[in-house]
Design an enzyme around this catalytic site. Structure first.
Site, PDB file in Angstrom:
ATOM      1  CG  HIS A  80     -27.014  -3.904   1.687  1.00  0.00           C
ATOM      2  ND1 HIS A  80     -27.228  -5.053   2.751  1.00  0.00           N
ATOM      3  CD2 HIS A  80     -26.102  -3.909   1.040  1.00  0.00           C
ATOM      4  CE1 HIS A  80     -26.046  -5.849   2.412  1.00  0.00           C
ATOM      5  NE2 HIS A  80     -25.525  -5.379   1.571  1.00  0.00           N
ATOM      6  CG  ASP A 109     -13.693   1.230  31.885  1.00  0.00           C
ATOM      7  OD1 ASP A 109     -14.151   1.383  30.604  1.00  0.00           O
ATOM      8  OD2 ASP A 109     -14.680   1.066  32.583  1.00  0.00           O
ATOM      9  CD1 TRP A 145     -21.563   1.725  -1.006  1.00  0.00           C
ATOM     10  CD2 TRP A 145     -20.703   3.086   0.761  1.00  0.00           C
ATOM     11  NE1 TRP A 145     -20.063   1.684  -1.046  1.00  0.00           N
ATOM     12  CE2 TRP A 145     -19.591   2.505  -0.010  1.00  0.00           C
ATOM     13  CE3 TRP A 145     -20.516   3.708   1.956  1.00  0.00           C
ATOM     14  CZ2 TRP A 145     -18.483   2.444   0.357  1.00  0.00           C
ATOM     15  CZ3 TRP A 145     -19.010   3.855   2.344  1.00  0.00           C
ATOM     16  CH2 TRP A 145     -18.017   3.217   1.450  1.00  0.00           C
ATOM     17  CB  SER A 172     -20.334   7.892  16.795  1.00  0.00           C
ATOM     18  OG  SER A 172     -20.092   6.556  17.831  1.00  0.00           O
ATOM     19  CB  SER A 173     -16.193   7.200  13.932  1.00  0.00           C
ATOM     20  OG  SER A 173     -17.254   6.102  13.575  1.00  0.00           O
ATOM     21  CG  HIS A 256      -8.840   2.466  -0.818  1.00  0.00           C
ATOM     22  ND1 HIS A 256      -9.611   1.938  -1.517  1.00  0.00           N
ATOM     23  CD2 HIS A 256      -7.737   2.076  -0.359  1.00  0.00           C
ATOM     24  CE1 HIS A 256      -8.935   0.572  -1.523  1.00  0.00           C
ATOM     25  NE2 HIS A 256      -7.930   0.705  -0.719  1.00  0.00           N
ATOM     26  CD  GLU A 258     -15.590   3.120   6.678  1.00  0.00           C
ATOM     27  OE1 GLU A 258     -15.088   4.210   7.139  1.00  0.00           O
ATOM     28  OE2 GLU A 258     -16.174   2.431   7.264  1.00  0.00           O
ATOM     29  CE1 TYR A 260      -6.401  -2.177   2.906  1.00  0.00           C
ATOM     30  CE2 TYR A 260      -6.610  -0.174   1.812  1.00  0.00           C
ATOM     31  CZ  TYR A 260      -6.349  -1.517   1.931  1.00  0.00           C
ATOM     32  OH  TYR A 260      -6.068  -2.241   0.659  1.00  0.00           O
ATOM     33  CB  SER A 271      -3.020 -10.942  14.361  1.00  0.00           C
ATOM     34  OG  SER A 271      -2.998 -10.714  13.147  1.00  0.00           O
ATOM     35  CG  HIS A 305      -8.016   2.240  -6.263  1.00  0.00           C
ATOM     36  ND1 HIS A 305      -7.066   1.705  -5.404  1.00  0.00           N
ATOM     37  CD2 HIS A 305      -9.289   2.149  -5.644  1.00  0.00           C
ATOM     38  CE1 HIS A 305      -7.619   1.461  -4.472  1.00  0.00           C
ATOM     39  NE2 HIS A 305      -9.047   1.543  -4.434  1.00  0.00           N
ATOM     40  CG  HIS A 306     -12.614   3.655  -5.054  1.00  0.00           C
ATOM     41  ND1 HIS A 306     -13.292   2.322  -4.777  1.00  0.00           N
ATOM     42  CD2 HIS A 306     -11.745   3.642  -4.204  1.00  0.00           C
ATOM     43  CE1 HIS A 306     -12.649   1.953  -3.735  1.00  0.00           C
ATOM     44  NE2 HIS A 306     -11.771   2.778  -3.287  1.00  0.00           N
ATOM     45  CB  THR A 331      -2.118  -7.209   1.883  1.00  0.00           C
ATOM     46  OG1 THR A 331      -2.431  -5.861   1.711  1.00  0.00           O
ATOM     47  CG2 THR A 331      -3.197  -8.043   2.051  1.00  0.00           C
ATOM     48  CE  LYS A 334      -2.209  -7.246   8.588  1.00  0.00           C
ATOM     49  NZ  LYS A 334      -1.207  -6.759   9.918  1.00  0.00           N
ATOM     50  NE  ARG A 453     -21.841  -1.550  -7.472  1.00  0.00           N
ATOM     51  CZ  ARG A 453     -20.871  -0.619  -6.563  1.00  0.00           C
ATOM     52  NH1 ARG A 453     -19.734  -0.153  -7.105  1.00  0.00           N
ATOM     53  NH2 ARG A 453     -21.212  -0.701  -5.365  1.00  0.00           N
TER      54      ARG A 453
END
Lengths: 529, 41
Positions: A80, A109, A145, A172-173, A256, A258, A260, A271, A305-306, A331, A334, A453
């Protein structure tokens, strides 16, 4: 500089000369075709990952083991996460980038159309690897994950398929990022300086740099797991002098940013939507650009921090706590600017705006719970509880996914030439908003009460909130079928959309192109004042 | 004055140069990572 970069004197070619059927989509180099493929692929993956989420929530509907065995439950949580992050959300925003960036900057293009085709067609095999890994001996990867060793070093061949899939997705990315940066730097219409680009383009420019820096690190990390599994290395095996915590450092150095990589393009969509439905220019454009860049840079210095509970020195904990808290500043800029854009605006509340305001409320809640988790002593209590699950679903679902819905409703008149059913769109929003909060708000309470979890069973005191959460999750899932219906109805029988479907929309695709946008647009670039 | 075809060719060359620099950036990221891990080992 010449204003014409093509030999054809006419502006827009409405005659689409391209193969039809499957060959069109296999061989296409057209950014609009590729954008469409990205969006449909991402929706298919969204449904696949969504079904897995519902398996998880069905099992958690009541305490005890009813629906699946614990190992399969773990496979579901892992797939998932991987499918939603890499298969659904990221490709959705790449789809937006493909459709919108060339039209927003007045380019014909993407810079590398063939590479663009290749970037997309790498995705289906990777998705196939992930999904079919369920059927190999030992089942799919089941370590979450985040792919932490030692579990990932010990699992069956489903893990190898997941590693290969991550390699392909990363490739790909990276190719997609190179294409997007090159397009934005080199293909802008005359007069469109960087600081005149729509903010959506800026957010993608910054995101693409994040991808370029972060993806190779993930590729390296999973390759180290692969060599630990099959080639006798001991990067993560303490018995051989390795350290499993090393993987966590490497993974989160990717992981991390990722977050963002997913959130920043969502900021870009919001925006565009908020100014259009406030009928005002975006408040503080320049500060938005700098705030986005600041968030991107800070995202590289907060990874640990993870991992507060891994036993790092208190000085390191303090550094990561303060650095993480610092992200709240850009943040906040924004969020302030979005609210200030609406201030005294001539607001209207069509579906894209509803999703944008829903995003604003719920993403801000997700941001605040992120700040709570940044505080070391609190995080040590809440680590690996449902509070964390609630937090990141507020960021990923109410943040990124709601922004993606806002984007689809906003641009679908330009893509299809037809308007969606506004009443059904609003139903989709309200059902999503209510069921989302039903599914995830209660998970804060479960986490605060200590429910861990990634566990298929739980103590009796968690039963009521879990039941509420599961009902919310199924309701949210059903609401997405309504979204599919709205989109299909729009494509098949929606009312004709005008060139400028929204009064307050002022970017090039609305002001210079008809609806639907022609197959080839801006062969002669427009002059931007 | 350059023709459209020449301008397209110039733009393609510029795009290729940009892509090479960006590819090197990705490689540099991988190299920095490998260097760090090697020294941790």
């Amino acid at each position: 500089m010449s204003t014409a970069v093509h030999d054809h004197p006419h502006g827009h070619d409405d005659h689409a000369h391209h193969p039809s059927g499957l060959a069109r989509y296999l061989t296409t180099t057209n950014h609009k075709d590729i954008g469409t493929m990205y969006l449909w692929f991402s929706f298919a993956m969204f449904l696949t990952g969504g079904v897995m989420a519902l398996v998880i929530r069905a099992e958690l509907f009541q305490p005890g083991l009813q629906v699946v065995n614990p190992d399969f439950f773990n496979q579901m949580t892992t797939l998932h996460g991987l499918i939603m992050v890499f298969g659904a959300i990221m490709p959705a925003f790449v789809g937006f980038a493909n459709w919108q960036i060339p039209m927003m900057i007045g380019a014909p293009d993407m810079a590398f159309p063939r590479l663009n085709n290749w970037s997309f067609w790498l995705l289906p095999p990777a998705a196939l690897l992930l999904v079919t890994s369920l059927f190999v001996p030992g089942g799919a990867a089941a370590a979450g994950w985040t792919l932490y060793p030692p579990l990932t070093v010990q699992m069956g061949m489903g893990m190898d398929l997941a590693i290969f899939a991550v390699h392909i997705l990363g490739m790909s990315s990276i190719l997609g990022s190179i294409n997007i940066i090159t397009t934005l730097l080199n293909m802008r219409a005359p007069g469109m300086t960087l600081m005149k680009m729509p903010l959506f383009c800026w957010t993608w420019l910054i995101t693409a740099y994040l991808l370029l820096a972060a993806m190779p690190v993930l590729a390296g990390a999973v390759t180290m797991i692969l060599t630990d599994r099959h080639f006798g290395t001991h990067f993560f095996n303490p018995a051989g002098g390795g350290d499993p915590v090393l993987f966590q450092h490497i993974f989160w150095f990717f992981g991390h940013p990722e977050v963002y990589i997913i959130a920043i393009p969502a900021f870009g969509v919001i925006s565009q939507v908020i100014p259009a439905f406030s009928r005002k220019p975006l408040f503080g454009y320049t500060s938005m650009v700098y705030a986005t860049a600041s968030i991107a840079i800070l995202s590289f210095i907060v990874w640990a921090h993870h991992m507060y509970t891994t036993g790092m020195p208190v000085q390191a904990q303090l550094f990561f706590m303060y650095a993480t808290s610092l992200i709240a500043v850009p943040t906040g800029v924004k969020v302030f600017n979005w609210v200030a854009t609406m201030w005294k605006g001539s607001l209207s509340f069509e579906t894209p705006m509803l999703f944008a305001i829903g995003f604003l409320f719920l993403f801000t809640i997700g941001g605040f719970t992120g700040l709570v988790l940044a505080i070391v002593p609190i995080d040590i209590q809440l680590h690996d509880t449902y509070y964390v699950v609630a937090h990141f679903h507020y960021v990923m679902v109410a943040g990124a996914l709601f922004a993606a819905f806002a984007g689809v409703y906003f641009w679908i008149p330009k893509w299809t030439g037809r308007m969606y059913d506004e009443t059904l769109g609003k139903w989709h929003f309200w059902l999503s908003f209510i069921f989302f909060n039903m599914a995830f708000f209660v998970q804060h309470f479960l986490g605060l009460a200590g429910m861990p979890r990634r566990i298929p069973d739980y103590a009796l005191q968690f039963a009521d909130f879990n039941m509420v959460s599961s009902i919310g999750a199924f309701g949210f899932g059903l609401a997405q079928l309504l979204f599919l219906y709205v989109v299909v109805k729009c494509i098949r029988s929606g009312e004709q959309a005008p060139a400028k479907a929204w009064e307050g929309a002022d970017t090039l695709e609305w002001t210079h192109l008809p609806s639907p946008a022609p197959y080839h647009s801006f062969e002669t670039p427009p002059m931007v004042k | 004055m350059s023709t459209g075809a020449e301008l397209n060719k110039q733009r393609a060359r510029k795009n290729l140069r940009t892509a090479l620099v960006l590819g090197l950036l990705a490689l540099a990221s991988l190299a920095a990572f490998a260097h760090k891990v090697w020294h941790l080992g």
